[in-house]
Structures are given as structure tokens and as C-alpha cells.
Design a protein around this motif. Structure first.
Motif, PDB file in Angstrom:
ATOM      1  N   LYS A 212       0.846  -1.161   0.024  1.00  0.00           N
ATOM      2  CA  LYS A 212       0.063   0.042  -0.030  1.00  0.00           C
ATOM      3  C   LYS A 212       0.931   1.293   0.003  1.00  0.00           C
ATOM      4  N   TYR A 213       1.364   1.671  -1.165  1.00  0.00           N
ATOM      5  CA  TYR A 213       2.417   2.515  -1.309  1.00  0.00           C
ATOM      6  C   TYR A 213       1.809   3.835  -1.070  1.00  0.00           C
ATOM      7  N   LYS A 214       0.712   4.302  -1.564  1.00  0.00           N
ATOM      8  CA  LYS A 214       0.053   5.539  -1.143  1.00  0.00           C
ATOM      9  C   LYS A 214      -0.126   5.877   0.289  1.00  0.00           C
ATOM     10  N   LEU A 215      -0.504   4.719   0.979  1.00  0.00           N
ATOM     11  CA  LEU A 215      -0.738   5.050   2.561  1.00  0.00           C
ATOM     12  C   LEU A 215       0.739   5.175   3.200  1.00  0.00           C
ATOM     13  N   GLY A 216       1.731   4.445   2.611  1.00  0.00           N
ATOM     14  CA  GLY A 216       2.867   4.446   2.947  1.00  0.00           C
ATOM     15  C   GLY A 216       3.645   5.812   3.108  1.00  0.00           C
TER      16      GLY A 216
ATOM     17  N   TYR B 276       1.933   8.525   2.802  1.00  0.00           N
ATOM     18  CA  TYR B 276       1.143   9.257   3.828  1.00  0.00           C
ATOM     19  C   TYR B 276       1.614   9.236   5.169  1.00  0.00           C
ATOM     20  N   ASN B 277       1.803   8.003   5.633  1.00  0.00           N
ATOM     21  CA  ASN B 277       2.545   7.975   6.790  1.00  0.00           C
ATOM     22  C   ASN B 277       4.126   8.501   7.202  1.00  0.00           C
ATOM     23  N   LEU B 278       4.594   8.249   5.877  1.00  0.00           N
ATOM     24  CA  LEU B 278       5.933   8.726   6.119  1.00  0.00           C
ATOM     25  C   LEU B 278       6.059  10.434   6.077  1.00  0.00           C
ATOM     26  N   ALA B 279       5.262  10.997   5.365  1.00  0.00           N
ATOM     27  CA  ALA B 279       5.546  12.537   5.357  1.00  0.00           C
ATOM     28  C   ALA B 279       4.840  12.882   6.981  1.00  0.00           C
TER      29      ALA B 279
ATOM     30  N   GLY C 224       4.738  22.924   0.749  1.00  0.00           N
ATOM     31  CA  GLY C 224       6.084  22.458   0.904  1.00  0.00           C
ATOM     32  C   GLY C 224       6.165  20.803   0.673  1.00  0.00           C
ATOM     33  N   PHE C 225       7.376  20.200   0.739  1.00  0.00           N
ATOM     34  CA  PHE C 225       7.551  18.823   0.304  1.00  0.00           C
ATOM     35  C   PHE C 225       6.602  17.917   1.239  1.00  0.00           C
ATOM     36  N   LYS C 226       6.591  17.899   2.704  1.00  0.00           N
ATOM     37  CA  LYS C 226       5.920  17.165   3.384  1.00  0.00           C
ATOM     38  C   LYS C 226       4.308  17.300   2.945  1.00  0.00           C
ATOM     39  N   HIS C 227       3.806  18.526   2.847  1.00  0.00           N
ATOM     40  CA  HIS C 227       2.284  18.478   2.366  1.00  0.00           C
ATOM     41  C   HIS C 227       2.176  17.934   0.970  1.00  0.00           C
ATOM     42  N   TRP C 228       3.153  18.076   0.144  1.00  0.00           N
ATOM     43  CA  TRP C 228       2.935  17.458  -1.045  1.00  0.00           C
ATOM     44  C   TRP C 228       3.150  16.180  -0.927  1.00  0.00           C
ATOM     45  N   LEU C 229       3.937  15.439  -0.356  1.00  0.00           N
ATOM     46  CA  LEU C 229       4.013  13.917  -0.169  1.00  0.00           C
ATOM     47  C   LEU C 229       2.839  13.324   0.428  1.00  0.00           C
ATOM     48  N   ARG C 230       2.282  14.017   1.403  1.00  0.00           N
ATOM     49  CA  ARG C 230       1.231  13.541   2.055  1.00  0.00           C
ATOM     50  C   ARG C 230      -0.359  13.534   1.687  1.00  0.00           C
ATOM     51  N   THR C 231      -0.404  14.780   0.638  1.00  0.00           N
ATOM     52  CA  THR C 231      -1.426  14.881  -0.090  1.00  0.00           C
ATOM     53  C   THR C 231      -1.740  14.573  -1.523  1.00  0.00           C
ATOM     54  N   LYS C 232      -0.632  14.496  -2.213  1.00  0.00           N
ATOM     55  CA  LYS C 232      -0.540  14.237  -3.575  1.00  0.00           C
ATOM     56  C   LYS C 232       0.062  12.973  -4.013  1.00  0.00           C
TER      57      LYS C 232
END
Length: 783
Positions: free
Chosen positions: A74-78, A80-83, A91-99
């Protein structure tokens, strides 16, 4: 290469880590929803028909869907949690978590009673009238799933079908067409079939003037109490159907507004119309000639309304390419008190002139291969009959690096004017089509310069006159009874020693440098259903037939070589056939298996032994066998290695009379608009007769032959070049940017027994990479 391997291992490690942390952010009492499980008749040994397919459909109908996964990760969930949590909106964390990521889907979001009802409703619609569905949840650790058990019972079948038997016009039409009914005794009960049957009857009624009828006015009464798991069906018109829907309508006045706009609405309506046949044309400015509408509007005064004329008229007015807005309005007379309709047609023309810019990929084997930029000036309604004049200038380029031959940068410049008439223009009257598509007569004139590196230039002048028409939405025909092409070529050097050395390395180039005069005819046929996205399997076929000099040769003299001559120019006489078949199979929604077979054959006669160069086939390049540079393969097993006399090294420019190409490509979505591909290409070109060399002509020296260039059917498979590779594509819908890297795995010019070269593949070897890897940059898919 080592760096690439390390990068891939790092990405893989991140994905594995992401998979292990899918429940990391869950709060106490929350469970990650892992998906649904469907069990059909688990306590019965009897399986229903198409049980696997039914199970997949039921599974797809459950809500919500679990988090997306790839190979169980479950890469997209991963991501989300990684961010992690963040309050910032950028910012990068927002992009990683939402996009890149998506929040966890929780077991608490699953509505069991709702899903039970949805799944049961579907089973009933498929004829399992006694079905029932019971759902429950199963929790293990921090994860949970939903399990649905479906007891279907027997599937009901149709025992009898009863249609209306009264004396009304509607009942008469229904009974006259009941042989076409979709409801057949013995078939399974299927709600989708019932809906389609109502649409079929509605269409029959629309063809007979029932303009205001609707499928909703029909009801199918089902009696499932007759026993033996069967149903009786009775079809009737609802009592609440309005009176207007129960009578046929005829067409009264046909009012056409060819130059309509809201600003001019009042002035147009009060203007005096031009009466032409059954039409009243409100066009004070005389924007269009009246006869045009005979080919656009199929309705006639006092005839019954019918849906076919309605749809064909709308399609023609849209497809003619002269109007930006098309509207047909049917107005009942006296508020439904009689049976007549006035038809108002509102047409808003496109701008008279427009300028367009396009970027395209080209893949014709007998023309320039690569990508092209094109600027087009369009003038519409040239002679007030919706004619269109297109004057364009375009430039194409081809550039490849790497591989076993050094391909020079090439470019083409093209000037073209094309005049299109939306009708057949022939010496014979009455030739026209009556379907929804506009036939076209096209006259064109063009000039093209093809510059092949520092080797040679080709100047091509072409004019043709012909027709293009659609038999239906799948089939298109094109026929050019007259096509004239005059081609001159020249080496980009006048030094005889350089000419001799170039022709020594590329003896086939001598054909290029001869003047070519082609007068002939062409016919093309295309079939495609690619626009039907609902199909799992789409196909495309294009076949062309070209003849040169056949008729004109009857009026020509002969030169000392026995070739036909007109006005001092040697006439090319030949027949050329090509068939291009493509298949696109959707393995899943985001995975497509694309295949292509392209076969070509040319037969030259009347003094020539090969096709004229501009009609010959080529192999290699961005849309062909991608493991070789363009025009570097063949013919046959012929291969001329490096020659120090040629400044450009081992440059090869080969062509042939016969071609075979087979390509297979697996296309898959990576992320967003980024797609990947793996592919295998195989093929070659051949001369119909082996090149034995030629004597000196003018300042062109004699050439030696090309051993192995001739075609023999028994050896064709042994002489195929095979390459494979991978690619990345950015699909922005309106265009596709493509990068492919390929390498050969079978070299036809090696001696027999040593043509497969798997044992030579060495990605870590710089010399091997330099000699074998070919990078292709293109716009559009290769096929």
C-alpha cells in the motif's frame, strides 16, 4: 549502471518500509480496512454461471474501496505515513502527504447494511430473485476486512412474453417489430436486457413519428409466481403516458438560420427568408449557398418525424467543420393540439480565418519518421459552400544517438495547400452518401525538402485530387484517382572522389539520386474501433494500394533502357501494397498490451527493378524497430561496416521493396500521467531482386552489389532483426512525450548460428552500451 541499481534498491527499500508502517498512524480502536471478501453459496457444491466474473462485479460494488496497492504494498498509504502530520499547506511534506499519499481507509467507514442491499439488488437484477446477502467484519490485529456471504438461489428464466394487443398505432408498431425483441423465451431474467428492450421500442416509435414518446412510458410487468423458477412478462404502455406521446408528428416548416447569434436573433427572425425546396433560409448576408443544406438536412416538409433523419442531420452539421454551434429545435403547433412540428435549425459559423499550431508524431514507412511542428492557416467557407482551404508549413526532425550505426540528424520542411469540398465532385451527377458523415473532395499541392545530414537533399513536388468518405463510424475510405509526384535529389558534395566513396559504402543511394516521376492512383481503407473505450479489445487496420504509371504508360514512349518516358522524364511504373494491423488489449484498467503487424510489398516494372526511393520501405527508428537507427537495417542480411573513406563513419541509408514489422508492447501506468512500457520489435526490409550492382550513369559511378539483399520466402524468418527495450511516456492527453531505450538481441547480418546475441549483452560494459543502446525521443505513441 551501478548507480541506477543502487537507486532502484533504495526505492524498493522505501516501499517495503512503507508497507510495514501502514498501521503506524492509527489511533486506539481504529482498524485499517484491507478490503472485502465475497463468498457465493459457500454451503452448496453448485456454482452459478460465471461465478468468478459475478464475484468480481460484486467486489467492485462494495464501498469504500481499500487503499491502493501495488504487488501487495500500500504505497500511497506508506507515503502518507512517511510524511507525517503537518499544519503547513505547502512544502515537500504537504505534497508527499496529499499528492503522493492517501489517508488510511478505516473499517469503521464500511456500512455493512448498505453494501448488503447493493449486492442483493444486483443479484436480483441478474435473475436471482430469491437471493440474500449477509455481511460481517473480521478483525485481526490492527487490520480488518468485510466478508459478504451471498445465497443466490436459482436463476429465473423467461417463460413467456406478451406485447400490447390493442388497435393503437403504438401497439401496431411494437407488434410489427417484435421479431427484433431482446426478450427471448428461455433466456435468463436480466434487468439490463429489460431496459435495453424499452430503448429498442422507443427507437422504433421515434422512427415512426412519436417524437414525445419516452422509454419511461413503458412498463414490464413480471409475474414470478408461476413456478419452475420462471417468469411471465407483459409489456404495456403506462396509463399516465401523456396524450402528446401517443401520436405521431409530421414536419411542418423547416427554418434554417445559417449565421445565427443571440445578438442578431430578433433581426434574423423578422427578415424575409429565402425559399429553397422545403427550407426557409434566414440569411440576409448570404453567408452560405442554399444548395448546401440539401446535404445537411434530411427532413422534408410533411413527412413523419424520425430519429434517423434527426441524428444524421445533426451529425452532418457538426462534422462538416463550418459551425461552432449547432442546435435543432422542434416546436409543436398550437400547443400539442395537432400533429405537426416546426423545425428551427440554428447554426453559428466558425471564424472565417484561423491560425493553428500543432506538434505531432509521424510514422509512415514511406515518409519522414520522427516528430513534426506544423503551422496552418485555415480559411473557411471559401466559395460559400462550407469549403475549407488549409495552407500549412511544417518542419520535422529525426535524431538518434547510440547503436551500431551513427545516424545523422535529419530534417524535413514541407509547404502544402489543401482545398476541401464537403461533397463529391465528379463528372457524374447524383453521387452522394446518405449517412451521418460528410463525403469530401480534396485537391492538394505540396513541396517537401528532406535533408539527410551532410549526405543528400531530396526535393519532392506533389499534387493530387481525390475523395475521402466514411462508410460508417468504423470504416473510412480514401481514393485519389490522380496523383503526380516529381522528385529530384542531390548529394551535398560535388567532389567526384567523395561521391565515389559515399556510393561505395551506400550503393542503394544511387536510386535516391535518380529523378523520379510518378503518375498514379492510390486507395486507402481504415477500420478502427479505438474510440469505443468500453471495449476490452480495440483494433486498428489501415490498408493502402498505390499504382504508378499504369494508365499513363499507355501514352508514353520508351527510352533506350526500355522505360516509359513522358516529356523526357522516365515514368515510374509499379504497384505498392501495405497493410498495418494493430491490436490493443486491456489486461486491466491501467495495463494495455499493444501489438502491431505491418507488411509491405512493391513490384516495379517497365524498366525499373525496384520501387522509386520515395515509395520504398525503411526499417529502424523511433516508430519502427527501435533497437536500430532509422534506415540502418537491411536489406535482408546485407550490412556494410565502417568505411574510413566516409567522413561520417559507418552511416547507412537503406531501403527496400518488401517489409515486415512485428511489434509487441506492454504499457502500464506508473503514477499520474507517467506511464512505462516494455517492448519487443522484429522485422526487416528486402529488395524484390537482389542488388547485383549497376553501371555508371552520368557522373554517378558504377556500384557493386549488395549480397543478401534479395527476398526469399523460405529465409524471411531467419533474416528478421529483433530488438527489445523499455520506455517512459508522459501522457498529457493532448500530446505524449516518449523516451525509449532499446538494444538488439538478434542481428540478421551475422552469420547463421550467431544471429541471436543474448550472450553478448553486458550493461556494465561501456563499449557494449555505446555500440548497442539506442535512445529514441518521440512525440506520440510508436503505434
Amino acid at each position: 549502471m551501478t548507480r541506477l541499481i543502487k537507486s532502484n534498491l533504495l526505492i524498493l527499500a522505501c516501499l517495503i518500509w512503507a508497507s510495514c508502517s501502514t498501521t503506524k498512524s492509527l489511533k486506539p480502536g481504529q482498524y485499517l480496512y484491507t478490503g472485502a471478501e465475497i463468498n457465493i453459496n459457500p454451503d452448496s457444491a453448485v456454482k452459478i454461471t460465471d461465478q468468478k466474473e459475478v464475484k468480481e462485479i460484486l467486489l467492485d460494488k462494495t464501498r469504500p474501496q481499500p487503499n491502493k496497492s501495488f504487488l501487495g504494498i500500500k504505497y500511497k498509504l506508506g507515503f502518507y505515513n512517511l510524511a507525517g502530520e503537518t499544519t503547513k499547506k505547502k512544502g515537500f511534506k504537504h505534497w508527499l502527504r496529499t499528492k503522493m499519499g492517501e489517508p488510511p481507509v478505516l473499517l469503521s467507514e464500511v456500512k455493512i447494511p448498505y453494501n448488503n442491499a447493493v449486492l442483493k439488488s444486483y443479484l436480483i437484477s441478474q435473475g436471482y430473485l430469491q437471493s440474500d446477502v449477509v455481511g460481517d467484519t473480521v478483525i485481526k490485529g490492527k487490520k480488518g476486512k468485510a466478508v459478504y456471504t451471498a445465497e443466490t438461489g436459482p436463476r429465473y428464466k423467461i417463460n413467456s412474453v406478451l406485447f400490447p394487443n390493442d388497435s393503437s398505432g403504438i401497439a401496431t408498431i411494437i407488434n410489427n417489430n417484435k421479431a427484433n425483441s431482446l426478450l427471448k423465451v428461455g433466456d435468463n431474467y436480466d434487468l439490463d436486457v429489460f431496459k435495453n428492450e424499452r430503448d429498442r421500442i422507443d427507437n422504433d416509435l421515434k422512427e415512426q413519428g412519436y417524437f414525445y414518446f419516452s422509454p419511461d412510458y413503458l412498463i414490464l410487468q413480471v409475474d414470478s409466481t408461476i413456478g419452475k423458477n420462471s417468469v411471465d412478462i407483459r409489456l404495456k404502455v403506462k396509463d399516465i403516458a401523456p396524450d402528446a406521446s401517443l401520436k405521431p408528428y409530421t414536419i411542418n416548416h423547416i427554418n434554417i438560420f445559417p449565421n445565427y447569434s443571440l445578438r442578431r436573433d430578433s433581426a434574423l427572425r423578422t427578415a424575409s427568408p429565402e425559399i429553397y425546396n422545403d427550407f426557409r433560409i434566414y440569411d440576409p448576408r448570404k453567408t452560405f449557398k442554399a444548395p448546401l443544406f440539401n446535404r445537411l438536412v434530411f427532413f422534408k416538409k410533411d413527412e413523419l418525424y424520425n430519429r434517423r433523419d434527426h441524428n444524421q442531420s445533426l451529425n452532418r452539421m457538426v462534422n462538416i467543420g463550418a459551425f461552432q454551434a449547432v442546435k435543432a429545435e422542434f416546436i409543436p403547433l398550437d400547443s400539442f393540439k395537432n400533429n405537426q412540428l416546426d423545425l428551427n435549425i440554428y447554426l453559428t459559423p466558425l471564424k472565417k480565418n484561423s491560425l493553428s499550431f500543432s506538434v505531432t508524431g509521424t510514422s509512415k514507412s514511406n515518409n519522414f519518421v520522427g516528430s513534426e511542428l506544423k503551422l496552418t492557416q485555415t480559411t473557411r467557407n471559401v466559395f460559400k459552400g462550407a469549403e475549407q482551404l488549409d495552407v500549412s508549413a511544417s518542419g520535422g526532425f529525426e535524431s538518434q544517438v547510440g547503436g551500431q550505426s551513427k545516424a545523422l540528424n535529419s530534417y524535413s520542411l514541407t509547404l502544402e495547400s489543401k482545398l476541401t469540398f464537403p461533397r463529391f465532385i465528379t463528372p457524374f451527377k447524383g453521387i452522394n452518401t446518405t449517412n451521418a458523415f460528410i463525403p469530401k473532395t480534396i485537391a492538394s499541392l505540396s513541396y517537401q525538402l528532406l535533408h539527410r545530414g551532410s549526405l543528400y537533399d531530396i526535393n519532392s513536388f506533389k499534387t493530387q485530387f481525390g475523395y475521402k468518405w466514411n462508410e460508417n463510424k468504423y470504416k473510412e475510405h480514401s481514393f485519389n484517382p490522380i496523383s503526380v509526384n516529381y522528385v529530384t535529389s542531390s548529394l551535398l558534395t560535388s567532389v567526384q572522389t567523395e561521391i565515389d566513396s559515399i556510393l561505395k559504402v551506400t550503393p542503394g543511394l544511387k536510386n535516391v539520386l535518380e529523378k523520379q516521376f510518378i503518375i498514379g492512383s492510390t486507395y486507402g481503407f481504415t477500420y478502427t474501433n479505438q474510440f469505443e473505450d468500453f471495449r476490452r479489445n480495440n483494433i486498428y487496420f489501415n490498408g493502402t494500394l498505390e499504382t504508378g504509371g499504369n494508365v499513363w504508360g499507355l501514352f508514353a514512349g520508351k527510352n533506350d533502357r526500355g522505360a516509359k518516358v513522358i516529356a523526357g522524364l522516365e515514368l515510374n511504373q509499379f504497384i505498392r501494397l501495405e497493410a498495418d494491423f494493430r491490436n490493443y488489449y486491456k489486461i486491466t484498467k491501467n495495463v494495455i498490451w499493444a501489438n502491431r503487424i505491418d507488411l509491405g510489398y512493391g513490384y516495379a516494372y517497365g524498366g525499373q527493378t525496384t520501387l522509386p526511393f520515395v515509395r520504398q520501405f525503411f526499417a529502424g527508428g523511433t516508430n519502427d524497430i527501435r533497437a536500430w537507427a532509422a534506415r540502418s537495417i537491411g536489406p535482408g542480411t546485407y550490412y556494410y561496416k565502417n568505411d574510413p573513406l566516409v567522413a561520417n563513419g559507418n552511416y547507412i541509408d537503406q531501403s527496400g521493396d518488401i517489409k515486415a514489422l512485428i511489434s509487441s508492447e506492454l504499457r502500464f501506468k506508473l503514477y499520474g500521467r507517467l506511464y512505462g512500457a516494455t517492448f519487443v520489435d522484429a522485422g526487416n526490409i528486402w529488395l524484390r531482386k537482389e542488388d547485383k550492382g549497376s553501371p555508371a550513369i552520368g557522373n554517378l559511378p558504377a556500384t557493386v552489389g549488395r549480397v543478401g539483399s534479395g527476398f526469399e520466402l523460405k529465409n524471411a524468418l531467419k533474416e528478421l532483426a529483433v530488438g527489445t527495450g523499455v520506455g517512459l511516456r508522459i501522457d498529457a492527453t493532448i500530446f505524449v512525450i516518449r523516451l525509449d531505450v532499446a538494444f538488439p538481441i538478434r542481428k540478421p547480418y551475422n552469420e547463421e548460428g550467431k544471429r541471436w546475441v543474448f550472450d553478448q549483452i553486458d550493461f556494465g560494459n561501456n563499449t557494449w552500451r555505446k555500440e548497442n543502446l539506442v535512445y529514441n525521443i518521440g512525440i506520440g505513441y510508436p503505434f
